[in-house]
Scaffold this motif. Structure first.
Motif, PDB file in Angstrom:
ATOM      1  N   ASP A 315      45.633  48.691  52.108  1.00  9.94           N
ATOM      2  CA  ASP A 315      44.311  48.180  52.472  1.00  9.94           C
ATOM      3  C   ASP A 315      43.275  48.532  51.407  1.00  9.94           C
ATOM      4  O   ASP A 315      42.444  47.687  51.033  1.00  9.94           O
ATOM      5  N   TRP A 318      43.886  46.312  48.370  1.00  8.17           N
ATOM      6  CA  TRP A 318      43.516  44.916  48.594  1.00  8.17           C
ATOM      7  C   TRP A 318      42.005  44.725  48.553  1.00  8.17           C
ATOM      8  O   TRP A 318      41.532  43.704  48.052  1.00  8.17           O
ATOM      9  N   GLN A 319      41.265  45.660  49.040  1.00 10.31           N
ATOM     10  CA  GLN A 319      39.806  45.503  49.004  1.00 10.31           C
ATOM     11  C   GLN A 319      39.302  45.465  47.558  1.00 10.31           C
ATOM     12  O   GLN A 319      38.350  44.740  47.241  1.00 10.31           O
ATOM     13  N   ARG A 322      40.315  41.954  46.305  1.00  2.00           N
ATOM     14  CA  ARG A 322      39.451  40.950  46.937  1.00  2.00           C
ATOM     15  C   ARG A 322      38.085  40.932  46.261  1.00  2.00           C
ATOM     16  O   ARG A 322      37.509  39.866  46.004  1.00  2.00           O
ATOM     17  N   ALA A 323      37.581  42.118  45.938  1.00  2.00           N
ATOM     18  CA  ALA A 323      36.294  42.197  45.243  1.00  2.00           C
ATOM     19  C   ALA A 323      36.396  41.584  43.849  1.00  2.00           C
ATOM     20  O   ALA A 323      35.458  40.938  43.370  1.00  2.00           O
ATOM     21  N   PRO A 337      35.947  33.668  47.987  1.00  2.00           N
ATOM     22  CA  PRO A 337      36.290  34.717  48.945  1.00  2.00           C
ATOM     23  C   PRO A 337      37.738  34.612  49.403  1.00  2.00           C
ATOM     24  O   PRO A 337      38.288  33.517  49.529  1.00  2.00           O
ATOM     25  N   PRO A 339      40.647  36.296  52.386  1.00  2.00           N
ATOM     26  CA  PRO A 339      40.674  36.992  53.683  1.00  2.00           C
ATOM     27  C   PRO A 339      40.693  38.505  53.516  1.00  2.00           C
ATOM     28  O   PRO A 339      41.254  39.043  52.557  1.00  2.00           O
ATOM     29  N   GLU A 340      40.094  39.184  54.471  1.00  2.00           N
ATOM     30  CA  GLU A 340      40.006  40.644  54.408  1.00  2.00           C
ATOM     31  C   GLU A 340      41.339  41.311  54.667  1.00  2.00           C
ATOM     32  O   GLU A 340      41.629  42.379  54.131  1.00  2.00           O
ATOM     33  N   GLU A 341      42.158  40.687  55.512  1.00  2.00           N
ATOM     34  CA  GLU A 341      43.459  41.264  55.845  1.00  2.00           C
ATOM     35  C   GLU A 341      44.425  41.035  54.686  1.00  2.00           C
ATOM     36  O   GLU A 341      44.536  39.934  54.155  1.00  2.00           O
ATOM     37  N   PRO A 342      45.156  42.085  54.232  1.00  2.00           N
ATOM     38  CA  PRO A 342      45.944  41.970  52.996  1.00  2.00           C
ATOM     39  C   PRO A 342      46.989  40.857  53.000  1.00  2.00           C
ATOM     40  O   PRO A 342      47.110  40.129  52.012  1.00  2.00           O
ATOM     41  N   GLY A 345      45.375  37.573  52.839  1.00  2.00           N
ATOM     42  CA  GLY A 345      44.681  37.478  51.565  1.00  2.00           C
ATOM     43  C   GLY A 345      45.614  37.177  50.415  1.00  2.00           C
ATOM     44  O   GLY A 345      45.327  36.316  49.574  1.00  2.00           O
TER      45      GLY A 345
END
Length: 408
Positions: A315, A318-319, A322-323, A337, A339-342, A345
């Motif tokens: 997690d 992945w953040q 994602r950033a 953007p 998805p927040e969930e890995p 995403g």
């Protein structure tokens, strides 16, 4: 654990580096190995011209087909009278060159590579630097074979992973000319392969290692941005330029060694072993299998299956990725953007890069793949330790569609 770090491979950017390296060598005979896909390309002529300078005798061989024990044995015979080897091609060709040099130099190696065994890993004795006579010029992106101490060897029932310092080349030449004709789709696959390798070591390691983790995160973030560049160029009908391909190649090599892997568990990347058997059994491209497996693999890790990796570290990583996708240039300008969930995403990222991940298979074939995984890498072997055939079959079922064909 990987207890230490030593990479004897000299790395150079551009074919002039090959010229300089050859100029430091006393050897006068060269075997030039060309992948069949680039035998008529300009890079082949450029490399040959450099190898012939100074009156060296150059013998050219065009290599096609998989690297089976029979193929690499024959290649070892063909290069037996040459002092240096220059290999120009993709990961398969470079692996064959590594193994052929090993067989030529070590009379015991063939027995080691072909000994009957259920395991998929062949460990070579340490301290033998056979690859120092090999200059590797990769024509694809992602494998990093030009800097790695591993090679894949194809058998009737799949592939074995051969590992040892004897396989590491003496020179790696990252030349834009060598990848100039690489299609956008293969460039995207190469970026995904690099990202997969970086994430596998990070997520499969449950311990925090601040310096190593920071470097791995930075390289993974950079890889996401490079993948998005390839995607955006492809959307405009363009291919990756020299500079972009070189940057991808740099990270590909870095993902194999140094602080990225130092002190990591040696078999942290469970997904590779699963993808290896899935691609071999179904006749899939390697990165198709990886792309199909990665979302359900990450979903299982996020759900708490610690045998596959750390949910907490997944997690966190992945953040960061994602950033990076949100800020593609690193300058605060908005990107796309994810998805927040890995798991969701990474699926969205793979799809945005255009790497196919939808595969179809009859249900009974999954059981065969699962048994292959356990035989080659589990059941007491450390690579898939703790996972049985039912565990693996359940994970594979999440990666494939039913037998009704779907689009790429």
């Amino acid at each position: 654990m990987t207890p230490g770090w030593h990479c004897p491979t000299v790395t150079t950017y551009g074919l002039d580096g090959l010229t300089e390296w050859l100029g430091t060598r006393a050897e006068r005979s060269v075997a030039l190995l060309l992948d069949g896909g680039v035998a008529e390309a300009g890079v082949a002529d450029s490399v040959r011209e450099r190898a012939e300078r100074g009156g060296r005798a150059v013998r050219t061989s065009v290599i096609t087909g998989p690297g089976t024990p029979e193929a690499v044995t024959e290649l070892a015979r063909r290069i037996r009278d040459t002092e240096l080897v220059v290999a120009v091609g993709g990961g398969s060709l470079l692996d064959q060159a590594k193994l052929a040099l090993l067989l030529r130099s070590d009379p015991d190696a063939l027995a080691r590579l072909t000994v009957p065994q259920r395991g998929g890993l062949v460990l070579l004795p340490s301290g033998r630097e056979r690859g120092s006579r090999l200059a590797a010029v990769p024509t694809t992106l992602g494998t990093g074979s030009e800097l790695s101490a591993v090679a894949c060897l194809a058998y009737e029932r799949g592939k074995r992973l051969v590992m040892g310092t004897a396989l590491r080349p003496g020179l790696a030449v990252i030349a834009p000319e060598a990848t100039a004709t690489l299609p956008a789709g293969l460039a995207a696959e190469g970026v995904l392969e690099v990202l997969f390798r970086l994430c596998a070591g990070y997520v499969g390691d449950h311990r925090d290692r601040p310096t190593e983790d920071a470097l791995a995160r930075a390289l993974a973030e950079r890889t996401v941005r490079l993948g998005d560049e390839v995607r955006d160029l492809h959307a405009r009908g363009r291919t990756a330029g020299d500079g972009l391909r070189t940057e991808i190649a740099k990270i590909s090599g870095l993902s194999h060694a140094g602080w990225v892997v130092l002190n990591r568990p040696p078999y942290a990347g469970k997904g590779w072993y699963l993808a290896n058997e899935l691609s071999s059994e179904l006749g899939l491209r390697k990165m198709t299998a990886v792309a199909a497996l990665l979302p359900p693999l990450w979903a299982a890790i996020a759900a708490g299956d610690a045998r596959l990796g750390s949910a907490r570290r997944l997690d966190a990583l992945w953040q960061h990725l994602r950033a990076a996708a949100l800020d593609p240039a690193g300058e605060g300008r908005p990107g796309r953007p994810l998805p927040e969930e890995p798991a969701a995403g990474i699926a969205a990222l793979i799809d945005s890069w255009g790497v196919g991940r939808r595969i179809t298979v009859e249900p009974d074939r999954l059981a065969v793949v699962a048994r292959r995984c356990v035989r080659a890498w589990g059941a007491g072997l450390p690579m898939l330790d703790g996972l049985d055939a039912a565990d693996i079959e359940g994970l594979l079922a999440q990666a494939v569609c039913d037998s009704t064909p779907v689009g790429p």
